[in-house]
Design an enzyme around this catalytic site. Structure first.
Site, PDB file in Angstrom:
ATOM      1  N   TYR A 165       0.067  -8.778  -0.517  1.00 35.34           N
ATOM      2  CA  TYR A 165       1.239  -7.903   0.450  1.00 35.34           C
ATOM      3  C   TYR A 165       0.074  -7.411   2.141  1.00 35.34           C
ATOM      4  O   TYR A 165       0.956  -6.949   3.187  1.00 35.34           O
ATOM      5  CB  TYR A 165       1.121  -6.899  -0.045  1.00 35.34           C
ATOM      6  CG  TYR A 165       2.668  -5.532   0.420  1.00 35.34           C
ATOM      7  CD1 TYR A 165       3.584  -5.429   0.901  1.00 35.34           C
ATOM      8  CD2 TYR A 165       1.406  -4.271   0.941  1.00 35.34           C
ATOM      9  CE1 TYR A 165       4.122  -4.918   1.686  1.00 35.34           C
ATOM     10  CE2 TYR A 165       1.960  -3.342   1.433  1.00 35.34           C
ATOM     11  CZ  TYR A 165       3.892  -3.308   2.023  1.00 35.34           C
ATOM     12  OH  TYR A 165       3.776  -2.092   2.204  1.00 35.34           O
ATOM     13  N   LYS A 169       0.729  -7.510   6.350  1.00 36.26           N
ATOM     14  CA  LYS A 169       1.234  -6.742   7.168  1.00 36.26           C
ATOM     15  C   LYS A 169       0.054  -6.350   7.689  1.00 36.26           C
ATOM     16  O   LYS A 169       0.059  -6.131   9.113  1.00 36.26           O
ATOM     17  CB  LYS A 169       0.808  -4.824   5.847  1.00 36.26           C
ATOM     18  CG  LYS A 169       2.051  -4.238   4.986  1.00 36.26           C
ATOM     19  CD  LYS A 169       3.407  -4.386   6.222  1.00 36.26           C
ATOM     20  CE  LYS A 169       4.233  -4.078   5.761  1.00 36.26           C
ATOM     21  NZ  LYS A 169       5.446  -3.542   6.542  1.00 36.26           N
TER      22      LYS A 169
HETATM   23  P1  NDP Z   1      13.036   0.217   0.145  1.00 42.23           P
HETATM   24  O1  NDP Z   1      12.154  -0.475  -0.865  1.00 42.23           O
HETATM   25  O2  NDP Z   1      13.321   1.925  -0.344  1.00 42.23           O
HETATM   26  O3  NDP Z   1      13.372  -0.487   1.202  1.00 42.23           O
HETATM   27  C1  NDP Z   1      12.888  -1.980   2.056  1.00 42.23           C
HETATM   28  C2  NDP Z   1      14.460  -2.855   2.688  1.00 42.23           C
HETATM   29  O4  NDP Z   1      13.847  -3.797   3.290  1.00 42.23           O
HETATM   30  C3  NDP Z   1      15.471  -2.865   1.983  1.00 42.23           C
HETATM   31  O5  NDP Z   1      16.434  -1.697   2.562  1.00 42.23           O
HETATM   32  C4  NDP Z   1      16.242  -3.525   1.849  1.00 42.23           C
HETATM   33  O6  NDP Z   1      17.314  -4.123   1.720  1.00 42.23           O
HETATM   34  C5  NDP Z   1      15.058  -4.516   3.592  1.00 42.23           C
HETATM   35  N1  NDP Z   1      14.785  -5.986   3.056  1.00 42.23           N
HETATM   36  C6  NDP Z   1      13.990  -6.576   1.772  1.00 42.23           C
HETATM   37  N2  NDP Z   1      14.041  -7.880   1.475  1.00 42.23           N
HETATM   38  C7  NDP Z   1      15.342  -8.313   3.047  1.00 42.23           C
HETATM   39  C8  NDP Z   1      15.506  -8.717   3.137  1.00 42.23           C
HETATM   40  N3  NDP Z   1      15.287 -10.546   2.916  1.00 42.23           N
HETATM   41  N4  NDP Z   1      16.335  -9.602   4.607  1.00 42.23           N
HETATM   42  C9  NDP Z   1      16.847  -8.197   4.471  1.00 42.23           C
HETATM   43  N5  NDP Z   1      16.605  -6.921   4.059  1.00 42.23           N
HETATM   44  C10 NDP Z   1      15.524  -6.556   2.910  1.00 42.23           C
HETATM   45  O7  NDP Z   1      10.893   0.509   0.766  1.00 42.23           O
HETATM   46  P2  NDP Z   1      10.583   1.212   2.284  1.00 42.23           P
HETATM   47  O8  NDP Z   1      11.207   1.995   2.581  1.00 42.23           O
HETATM   48  O9  NDP Z   1       9.513   1.837   0.936  1.00 42.23           O
HETATM   49  O10 NDP Z   1      10.521  -0.037   3.039  1.00 42.23           O
HETATM   50  C11 NDP Z   1      10.738  -0.248   4.349  1.00 42.23           C
HETATM   51  C12 NDP Z   1       9.420  -0.632   5.058  1.00 42.23           C
HETATM   52  O11 NDP Z   1       8.478   0.241   5.143  1.00 42.23           O
HETATM   53  C13 NDP Z   1       8.730  -1.726   4.279  1.00 42.23           C
HETATM   54  O12 NDP Z   1       8.657  -2.678   5.873  1.00 42.23           O
HETATM   55  C14 NDP Z   1       7.485  -1.245   4.357  1.00 42.23           C
HETATM   56  O13 NDP Z   1       6.607  -2.613   3.386  1.00 42.23           O
HETATM   57  C15 NDP Z   1       6.950  -0.820   4.502  1.00 42.23           C
HETATM   58  N6  NDP Z   1       6.064   0.735   4.448  1.00 42.23           N
HETATM   59  C16 NDP Z   1       6.369   0.759   3.014  1.00 42.23           C
HETATM   60  C17 NDP Z   1       5.869   1.907   2.196  1.00 42.23           C
HETATM   61  C18 NDP Z   1       5.470   2.921   1.278  1.00 42.23           C
HETATM   62  O14 NDP Z   1       4.858   3.888   0.407  1.00 42.23           O
HETATM   63  N7  NDP Z   1       7.049   3.190   0.665  1.00 42.23           N
HETATM   64  C19 NDP Z   1       4.593   2.762   3.159  1.00 42.23           C
HETATM   65  C20 NDP Z   1       4.342   2.174   4.811  1.00 42.23           C
HETATM   66  C21 NDP Z   1       4.567   0.702   4.968  1.00 42.23           C
HETATM   67  P3  NDP Z   1      18.323  -4.709   0.643  1.00 42.23           P
HETATM   68  O15 NDP Z   1      17.660  -5.137  -0.629  1.00 42.23           O
HETATM   69  O16 NDP Z   1      19.575  -4.151   0.702  1.00 42.23           O
HETATM   70  O17 NDP Z   1      18.131  -6.120   1.323  1.00 42.23           O
HETATM   71  C1  8X3 Z   2       3.016   0.054   1.322  1.00 39.63           C
HETATM   72  C2  8X3 Z   2       1.479   1.562   1.170  1.00 39.63           C
HETATM   73  O1  8X3 Z   2      -0.876   0.946   0.354  1.00 39.63           O
HETATM   74  O2  8X3 Z   2       1.675   1.685  -1.653  1.00 39.63           O
HETATM   75  O3  8X3 Z   2       3.112  -0.367   2.528  1.00 39.63           O
HETATM   76  O4  8X3 Z   2       0.446  -0.530  -0.272  1.00 39.63           O
HETATM   77  S1  8X3 Z   2       1.233   0.931  -0.267  1.00 39.63           S
END
Ligand code: NDP
Ligand code: 8X3
Length: 265
Positions: A165, A169
């Site tokens: 992961y 990123k």
């Molecule tokens: P969620 O799991 O709540 O949302 C992830 C979204 O990505 C869902 O809408 C899912 O939709 C979509 N997704 C996953 N795989 C696919 C695919 N193959 N095609 C299209 N859509 C896809 O997590 P977050 O909202 O937390 O994540 C959003 C972003 O934020 C990510 O890039 C994550 O890495 C990043 N992030 C999150 C953090 C956290 O602590 N939560 C911190 C830092 C960054 P569906 O399954 O319907 O396809």
């Molecule tokens: C998600 C943040 O540090 O929990 O991108 O993997 S961490």
């Protein structure tokens, strides 16, 4: 913001978490004349969010739910052509779709987890960018439009149990910085937003659906909400054209690094 009025916004991963909140926040910020293209694999969720937006702000915001798997290069290739004509003049692309699978350390990391993380977070984001950039580049002054990439603290700071992961990123960060350099002669803005801990479905996905393991991640912490990140995303898109919020790192108050979180006991 008035600056967002009339824009067409495309969000990947809009069915949950940060993507869903971002859709709602754009709608609240520019409720009178906005088009939102919401994409993800779970299009039933997208339709629910479209209803929610309609309920909250009315008909000034048009929403197009569109099923799209960003890990499928063929789907992305046909994506723009498959949009109704009046939805193709995209102004803002939010590359948010992404996921983490597992906490395994090398050499125990499942091959399919490695593949899905890279295909979604890295190749998917790059393919989406390449699909939309020609629209931006067709505009005057070398081109115009915003690409907002969702990175992570994990891309700046690797941690144990997150090697793949974190690598995805870090790849986003490197691609984003190259892009900004390549597009220097245009009015295209390249924006990266790196959240720390946000409570979404992220950890449920990481633990393959095990909600109790996901809840344990946040026990004793006060994580950010997806709305907190959505506010920053929409803020960057709403700046004056000459302002590029190139790079931001957003923590909850009790986080200071990827794995330094003050937990209440
Ligand atoms: P969620 O799991 O709540 O949302 C992830 C979204 O990505 C869902 O809408 C899912 O939709 C979509 N997704 C996953 N795989 C696919 C695919 N193959 N095609 C299209 N859509 C896809 O997590 P977050 O909202 O937390 O994540 C959003 C972003 O934020 C990510 O890039 C994550 O890495 C990043 N992030 C999150 C953090 C956290 O602590 N939560 C911190 C830092 C960054 P569906 O399954 O319907 O396809
Ligand atoms: C998600 C943040 O540090 O929990 O991108 O993997 S961490």
């Amino acid at each position: 913001s008035k600056r967002l009025t009339g824009k067409t916004i495309l969000i990947t991963g809009a069915s949950s978490g940060i993507g869903r909140s971002t859709a709602l926040e754009f709608a609240r910020t520019a409720p009178s004349d906005l088009r939102l293209i919401l994409t993800a694999r779970r299009d039933d969720k997208l339709k629910e969010i479209a209803e929610e937006i309609k309920k909250e702000v009315g008909d000034g915001v048009q929403v197009l739910p569109f099923k799209l798997d960003v890990s499928n290069a063929e789907e992305i290739r046909g994506f723009v052509k498959a949009l109704p004509e009046e939805w193709r003049a995209i102004d803002v692309l939010v590359n948010n779709a992404g996921l983490v699978k597992g906490v395994a350390k090398a050499p125990e990391i499942a091959e399919e987890d490695i593949a899905v993380m890279f295909a979604t977070n890295v190749t998917g984001l790059i393919n989406m960018t390449q699909a939309i950039l020609p629209i931006f580049k067709s505009r005057p002054d070398g081109g115009k439009g915003d690409i907002i990439n969702i990175g992570s603290i994990a891309g700046r700071e690797p941690y144990v149990g997150g090697s793949i992961y974190c690598a995805t990123k870090a790849a986003i960060r490197s691609f984003t910085d190259s892009l900004r350099r390549e597009l220097i002669a245009t009015r295209i803005r390249i924006i990266e937003i790196d959240p720390g801990q946000v409570e979404t479905e992220f950890s449920v996905v990481r633990f393959y659906g095990d909600k109790s393991k996901a809840d344990a991640v946040y026990a004793g912490c006060e994580p950010l909400t997806p709305d907190d990140i959505a506010e920053v995303i929409v803020f960057t898109a709403g700046r004056r054209e000459n302002v590029v919020v190139a790079d931001t790192l957003i923590f909850p108050n009790h986080q200071a690094a990827a794995t330094i979180l003050h937990k209440k006991s």
